[in-house]
Design a protein around this motif. Sequence first.
Motif, PDB file in Angstrom:
ATOM      1  N   GLN A   1       0.827  -1.187   0.000  1.00 14.22           N
ATOM      2  CA  GLN A   1       0.000   0.000   0.000  1.00 14.22           C
ATOM      3  C   GLN A   1       0.866   1.242   0.000  1.00 14.22           C
ATOM      4  O   GLN A   1       1.981   1.248   0.530  1.00 14.22           O
ATOM      5  CB  GLN A   1      -0.918   0.016   1.240  1.00 14.22           C
ATOM      6  N   GLN A   3       0.578   5.589   0.443  1.00 14.81           N
ATOM      7  CA  GLN A   3      -0.213   6.759   0.822  1.00 14.81           C
ATOM      8  C   GLN A   3       0.495   8.013   0.321  1.00 14.81           C
ATOM      9  O   GLN A   3       1.717   8.141   0.445  1.00 14.81           O
ATOM     10  CB  GLN A   3      -0.389   6.841   2.340  1.00 14.81           C
ATOM     11  N   TYR A 109      -1.677   4.857  -7.530  1.00 10.31           N
ATOM     12  CA  TYR A 109      -2.087   5.388  -6.241  1.00 10.31           C
ATOM     13  C   TYR A 109      -2.185   6.902  -6.361  1.00 10.31           C
ATOM     14  O   TYR A 109      -1.366   7.537  -7.036  1.00 10.31           O
ATOM     15  CB  TYR A 109      -1.094   5.011  -5.148  1.00 10.31           C
TER      16      TYR A 109
END
Length: 120
Positions: A1, A3, A109
């Motif tokens: 992931q 961010q 992302y």
Amino acid sequence: QVQLVESGGGLVRAGGSLRLSCAASGNFRRLNSMNWYRQVAGAQRELVAAIFTSGATHYGDFVKGRFTISRDTAKNTLYLQMNNLEPADTAVYYCNAEMRYSPDSYDDYWGQGTQVTVSS
């Protein structure tokens, strides 16, 4: 992931400058490029600038030497220095990270976006 958190947007007069920042965190082992996009309401998101893991950069034609993309790998931060801003640069600017796993497989992302408004 991954961010991504953008900052640095705001209101500036034509001819002025802004520097956008994108604080990144997560797993970047498959990172191919980090990019800045922008979007005006009702229009498609367009690429402003890209920086690849090799260090190579690419800019949208409309940039015309006014913007510079850079990154600080120690701080995990992406930047976009914007000079000589024009009202046409008014948009929401998004930070993007492209992860590539194979020639046909990738993930994108996105940050939440930061508003840039240039007054005439």
